[in-house]
Design an enzyme around this catalytic site. Sequence first.
Site, PDB file in Angstrom:
ATOM      1  N   ASP A 118       0.883  -1.171   0.000  1.00 12.03           N
ATOM      2  CA  ASP A 118       0.000   0.000   0.000  1.00 12.03           C
ATOM      3  C   ASP A 118       0.921   1.221   0.000  1.00 12.03           C
ATOM      4  OD1 ASP A 118      -1.641   2.147   0.655  1.00 12.03           O
ATOM      5  OD2 ASP A 118      -2.925   0.966   1.982  1.00 12.03           O
TER       6      ASP A 118
ATOM      7  N   LYS B 277      -6.316  10.183  -1.749  1.00 13.11           N
ATOM      8  CA  LYS B 277      -5.398  10.995  -0.928  1.00 13.11           C
ATOM      9  C   LYS B 277      -4.548  11.917  -1.808  1.00 13.11           C
ATOM     10  CE  LYS B 277      -7.091   8.235   2.212  1.00 13.11           C
ATOM     11  NZ  LYS B 277      -8.306   8.546   2.890  1.00 13.11           N
TER      12      LYS B 277
HETATM   13  N1  PLP Z   1      -4.859   2.610   2.684  1.00 15.19           N
HETATM   14  C1  PLP Z   1      -4.478   3.628   3.464  1.00 15.19           C
HETATM   15  C2  PLP Z   1      -3.071   3.687   3.952  1.00 15.19           C
HETATM   16  C3  PLP Z   1      -5.386   4.607   3.841  1.00 15.19           C
HETATM   17  O1  PLP Z   1      -4.986   5.607   4.649  1.00 15.19           O
HETATM   18  C4  PLP Z   1      -6.738   4.499   3.392  1.00 15.19           C
HETATM   19  C5  PLP Z   1      -7.742   5.500   3.806  1.00 15.19           C
HETATM   20  O2  PLP Z   1      -7.513   6.317   4.654  1.00 15.19           O
HETATM   21  C6  PLP Z   1      -7.084   3.426   2.569  1.00 15.19           C
HETATM   22  C7  PLP Z   1      -6.128   2.503   2.231  1.00 15.19           C
HETATM   23  C8  PLP Z   1      -8.507   3.265   2.070  1.00 15.19           C
HETATM   24  O3  PLP Z   1      -8.759   4.130   1.000  1.00 15.19           O
HETATM   25  P1  PLP Z   1     -10.214   4.702   0.631  1.00 15.19           P
HETATM   26  O4  PLP Z   1     -10.696   5.498   1.804  1.00 15.19           O
HETATM   27  O5  PLP Z   1      -9.963   5.491  -0.623  1.00 15.19           O
HETATM   28  O6  PLP Z   1     -11.093   3.530   0.372  1.00 15.19           O
END
Ligand code: PLP
Length: 377
Positions: free
Chosen positions: A175, A200
């Site tokens: 990630d 983000k």
């Molecule tokens: N991965 C990380 C590190 C995140 O901070 C987030 C959300 O804050 C996600 C995944 C999930 O993404 P989304 O809110 O776009 O579904």
Amino acid sequence: MKSKPKFETLAIKSIENKFMDSKPVSTPIYLSSTYERNEDGTYNNNFIYARLNNPNRMILEQSIAQLEQGKHAYAFSSGMAAISAVFQSLKTGDHIILPDDIYYAINKLVDEVFIRWNLTYDLVDMCDLKAIKNAIKPATSLIWIETPSNPQLKISDISEIAKMAHKNNIICAVDNTWATPVLQNPLKLGADIVMHSTTKYFGGHSDVIGGCIVVNNNKIAKKIKAIQLLSGAVPSPFDCWLITRGIQTLHLRVTKQSENAIKLATYLEKHPKIEKVHYPGLESHSQYSIARKQLKNGFGAMISVLIKGNEAAAIKISTNLNYFTTATSLGGVESLVEHRKSVEGENSSTPFNLLRISVGIEHIEDLIEDWEQALQK
Ligand code: PLP
């Protein structure tokens, strides 16, 4: 046609795209859900139906693939949808290794949804290579890395973990939301899958939700693509357009935000009311040497601080701030602050006195002054 079209027919047929051969500098938004066939039955550019593909999604996917130095990219309607696609690509009964400091909704996703897939998982400290090795089981098919991690900014060594994964025939996914391809390219470091919440930094303006997966391996790509097209958790053309527009300033924003973040982290570390600052660009960070090796062009724009005092004191400081909006999420141009444990819920292992900070592009002197007054009150 014998007669002239009536009003109702004209209302449909008088609307015609006559500008196909013009060359707009800014990408148009192609909202069309369906595409006309040629006389021979073919479709130009293979655009048939917008869930399957459409110009805005294709432009976005090709851009992200290039930025992550990968062969294939697939856009999703959220980061969670992208993560779900990776989990759906696994076999029932598989075991996965997740970081002990992972975005909290991801292990919730396994607990509440992928339980029906019989997916099992272990939460492991990803800074400890021995602990990862010990967690590997015969059924382990995926090691998931989040670096820097959310919310404690732990750093894991992508190339070492990828090597270990491959030795054991395991897929390694990263990630890369918090680092962005401006700072880190996990595929280059040996990972098989890169995932982003494009909500983000890619979007960058807190006005769109999105996610993506980038891979080199054709076999993994085929599975992810089938899930994308058939499960249908795809972003709209407008969302793709917003994210591609964000990409054009991604480098500028992340560079500036990282520059602001290291200055703020350095200030906060010396403040007597702060117990601890988690920021990978500080020499005091326990994985500082890995961060220096792995992150290029800066250490990112996320900081977590432990406030001296109880939970109420931490929350009070977050609301004392004027230039940091108390809201969840991160990566936008505006600075945000959040008492993380109260968002994550009862089972959260996040410290009660932790405030998570997303640093924006405002003037750093204003941001530091704001913390100074908030900590004084
Ligand atoms: N991965 C990380 C590190 C995140 O901070 C987030 C959300 O804050 C996600 C995944 C999930 O993404 P989304 O809110 O776009 O579904």
